[in-house]
Design a protein around this motif. Sequence first.
Motif, short mmCIF file in Angstrom:
data_model
loop_
_atom_site.label_atom_id
_atom_site.label_comp_id
_atom_site.label_asym_id
_atom_site.label_seq_id
_atom_site.Cartn_x
_atom_site.Cartn_y
_atom_site.Cartn_z
N ASN A 186 0.83 -1.21 0.00
CA ASN A 186 0.00 0.00 0.00
C ASN A 186 0.86 1.25 0.00
O ASN A 186 0.58 2.22 -0.71
CB ASN A 186 -0.94 0.00 1.21
N GLN A 199 1.09 4.07 -2.97
CA GLN A 199 0.79 5.47 -2.67
C GLN A 199 1.99 6.37 -2.98
O GLN A 199 1.82 7.46 -3.56
CB GLN A 199 0.40 5.62 -1.20
N ALA A 256 -4.53 5.85 -7.86
CA ALA A 256 -3.40 5.13 -7.25
C ALA A 256 -3.33 3.70 -7.77
O ALA A 256 -2.25 3.15 -8.01
CB ALA A 256 -3.53 5.14 -5.73
#
Length: 318
Positions: A224, A228, A262
């Motif tokens: 993650n 990002q 994203a």
Amino acid sequence: MIKIGYHASHEQFSPKALLQFAQRAENNGFDLVTSSDHFHPWTEKDAHSGFAWSWLGAAMQAVNLEFGIVTSPAPRYHPAIIAQAVATLNQMFDNRLWIAAGSGQAMNENITGELWPNKDTRNQRLAESVSIMRRLWKGEEVSADGIVKLANAKLYTLPTAMPQVVGAALSAATASWIGTWAEGLITINHPDDKLKKIIKAFRTENPAGDMAIKIQVSFADSLNDAEQLAWESWRNNILGSSIQAELSQPKFFDEAGQFVRADDMKEHVLLGTSADTYIYAIQKYREMGFSKITFHNVNPHQEAFIDMMGSDVLPRVR
């Protein structure tokens, strides 16, 4: 034998920081350093735009590795000036520099105020530029009256050997064309099906040329975070080669980049938290025939990535 490289991104980091990263890459066992050559960055946020050719002189003195630079020899420059710069650096540093020549992008080349030409004209200009540079490196007196103008130019400081010129390609059509004049190919980590088409197109015209790939990656503690960070740092760079060639200012890229999600980064940036991700990538691209594999960590955490590669990846792929 393959060479593993570190990419110095002048659009993202200051020249001083990039010099330190290049030294760190050498200390961690990388084989080469590649450099971008931009006038404008991809974004106005936390951006830089150092002059790559000044940086190369310092970097090649401080770091005893092979260097490559992705550049457009015209129109921001004149190809005679690029020929002189390459000759000077290779005379000083034992022919450690090669160039990857491309047809250019408006964000860098359009600062001259000239009409931005179509792709066919840009390709013709590139071919003329490479021909001029090669003749100058041989010590010839060169004049030209095509798209590129030149009158009675001659280099009196020559490189120690003929510099390698590879062609930059983001499509199969361009790869086929550069196979007719370049000594090698450089591309990026496209989806495998597209990349195989690029390789096939180049190999059809140039069965024995070197192939290099710049892998855009994002290294972080979690997937993650990697996604990002890639989105924050690199989303403006995945808009497509046609759009990227035409937009002329960083603010335009910022406006277009706001529509990138994203989740879109997964297709364009290799996200990884451990050495295994990068080892697998090296093995895959080596099997595809690439002899130079350069990593561009697109997020801010350069030191952690370089150190991880040095301790956990490079010893396992030698």
